[in-house]
Motif scaffolding. Structure first.
Motif, PDB file in Angstrom:
ATOM      1  N   GLY A 151       0.824  -1.211   0.000  1.00 37.24           N
ATOM      2  CA  GLY A 151       0.000   0.000   0.000  1.00 37.24           C
ATOM      3  C   GLY A 151       0.854   1.256   0.000  1.00 37.24           C
ATOM      4  O   GLY A 151       2.071   1.225   0.148  1.00 37.24           O
ATOM      5  N   ARG A 152       0.176   2.378  -0.148  1.00 35.49           N
ATOM      6  CA  ARG A 152       0.844   3.687  -0.181  1.00 35.49           C
ATOM      7  C   ARG A 152       1.631   3.945   1.097  1.00 35.49           C
ATOM      8  O   ARG A 152       2.734   4.461   1.067  1.00 35.49           O
ATOM      9  CB  ARG A 152      -0.230   4.753  -0.384  1.00 35.49           C
ATOM     10  N   GLN A 153       1.062   3.582   2.251  1.00 33.10           N
ATOM     11  CA  GLN A 153       1.730   3.769   3.542  1.00 33.10           C
ATOM     12  C   GLN A 153       1.457   2.538   4.404  1.00 33.10           C
ATOM     13  O   GLN A 153       0.410   2.442   5.037  1.00 33.10           O
ATOM     14  CB  GLN A 153       1.191   5.027   4.238  1.00 33.10           C
TER      15      GLN A 153
END
Length: 166
Positions: free
Chosen positions: A77-79
């Protein structure tokens, strides 16, 4: 032990004053430490104008080989996040640490209860490396399964005809 692994993390939470007619403060989880800390749970670490920062306690992360799909999804995921669960309590300072996870599905189950505070906190690099190693050792791509519907589910009965004369 069937391949599961565990690791402890420390949780830092903050009580922040808010200007609202409904409440005077809110809680936020601000940080997850990559290992257990030898600090008393809910010890105040520092305070400033309108905020108090606490060591909420240690929480155990559990990884299960059959949940690597959600772990992989989290890592990609992005973060990447550690999800921390807090619950309101009558004991000071007003919150209790329930636990933490890196499994998004488990986090969603806590969100669905409606009463727990679930905070996504950036995953420390040491924890991310541990989770990535676990996924590498245990992940198996599974083909999607699409169930065939039987005749009764497809509406196999006679079709209703539409009368355009009305």
């Amino acid at each position: 032990m069937n391949g599961q692994e565990r690791r402890e993390v420390g949780v830092i939470a903050e009580r922040q004053a808010v200007d609202s007619p409904w409440c005077d403060h809110r809680w936020r989880v601000t940080e997850v430490l990559p290992g257990a800390a030898a600090v008393t749970p809910w010890a105040m670490l520092d305070e400033g104008p309108g905020r108090q920062r606490y060591f909420a306690g240690n929480a155990e992360l559990l990884l299960f080989p059959l949940e690597t799909d959600t772990l992989k999804h989290n890592l990609e995921g992005r973060q990447p996040a550690v999800y921390v669960f807090l619950r309101t309590t009558a004991a000071a300072p007003g919150m209790a640490l329930l636990g933490a996870t890196v499994c998004a599905g488990e986090a969603q189950a806590h969100v669905d209860t409606g009463s727990d505070l679930v905070e996504a906190v950036p995953m420390p690099p040491e924890v991310a490396a541990w989770v990535a190693g676990f996924v590498e050792r245990h992940h198996v791509d599974r083909p999607g399964y699409k169930r065939r519907r039987d005749r009764s589910e497809r509406g196999a009965g006679p079709r209703a005809e539409v009368d355009d004369d009305d």
